[in-house]
Write a protein that holds these residues in place. Structure first.
Motif, PDB file in Angstrom:
ATOM      1  N   PHE A  42     -14.483  34.021   6.785  1.00  0.00           N
ATOM      2  CA  PHE A  42     -13.058  33.998   6.462  1.00  0.00           C
ATOM      3  C   PHE A  42     -12.808  33.140   5.234  1.00  0.00           C
ATOM      4  N   ARG A  43     -13.374  31.933   5.222  1.00  0.00           N
ATOM      5  CA  ARG A  43     -13.178  31.040   4.078  1.00  0.00           C
ATOM      6  C   ARG A  43     -13.647  31.695   2.774  1.00  0.00           C
ATOM      7  N   GLU A  44     -14.841  32.262   2.799  1.00  0.00           N
ATOM      8  CA  GLU A  44     -15.394  32.882   1.594  1.00  0.00           C
ATOM      9  C   GLU A  44     -14.539  34.053   1.128  1.00  0.00           C
ATOM     10  N   SER A  45     -14.175  34.934   2.042  1.00  0.00           N
ATOM     11  CA  SER A  45     -13.381  36.114   1.687  1.00  0.00           C
ATOM     12  C   SER A  45     -11.988  35.724   1.214  1.00  0.00           C
ATOM     13  N   CYS A  46     -11.388  34.790   1.900  1.00  0.00           N
ATOM     14  CA  CYS A  46     -10.040  34.349   1.550  1.00  0.00           C
ATOM     15  C   CYS A  46     -10.028  33.705   0.169  1.00  0.00           C
ATOM     16  N   ARG A  47     -10.963  32.796  -0.070  1.00  0.00           N
ATOM     17  CA  ARG A  47     -11.011  32.117  -1.367  1.00  0.00           C
ATOM     18  C   ARG A  47     -11.257  33.112  -2.498  1.00  0.00           C
TER      19      ARG A  47
END
Length: 96
Positions: A42-47
């Motif tokens: 989630f963090r990677e995709s969101c960023r």
């Protein structure tokens, strides 16, 4: 301040969450590993999505961390995105 196109990010995250949930529902023994993997992904995709939409790295980090935390509390991506977009706009991170 860079703006985040919350609806675009929200659509991307919602699709990913739904797909992941459907694939792993019922795998209780994998709950901890799933949560860790979900958080990281989630963090990677969101960023990545936020930066592509013009957000600076600090704004993207603040927004994504907020959204993940709020999603865990509310289980609503719509509410999480709404709260965190307002938070980033009212209290942006310091420029780097």
């Amino acid at each position: 301040m860079n703006s985040i196109a919350a609806p675009d990010i929200l659509r991307l995250m919602t699709k990913w969450i739904a797909l992941t949930f459907l694939l792993l529902t019922g795998c209780g023994s994998f709950e901890k590993g799933f949560e860790e993997g979900f958080d990281k992904s989630f963090r990677e995709s969101c960023r990545e999505a936020a930066v592509k939409k013009g957000a600076s790295a600090p704004v993207a980090n603040q927004y994504c961390e907020c959204t993940l935390a709020k999603f865990k509390e509310t289980k609503s991506m719509d509410k999480s995105a709404e709260v965190c977009t307002a938070q980033v706009k009212s209290n942006p991170p310091p420029a780097q």
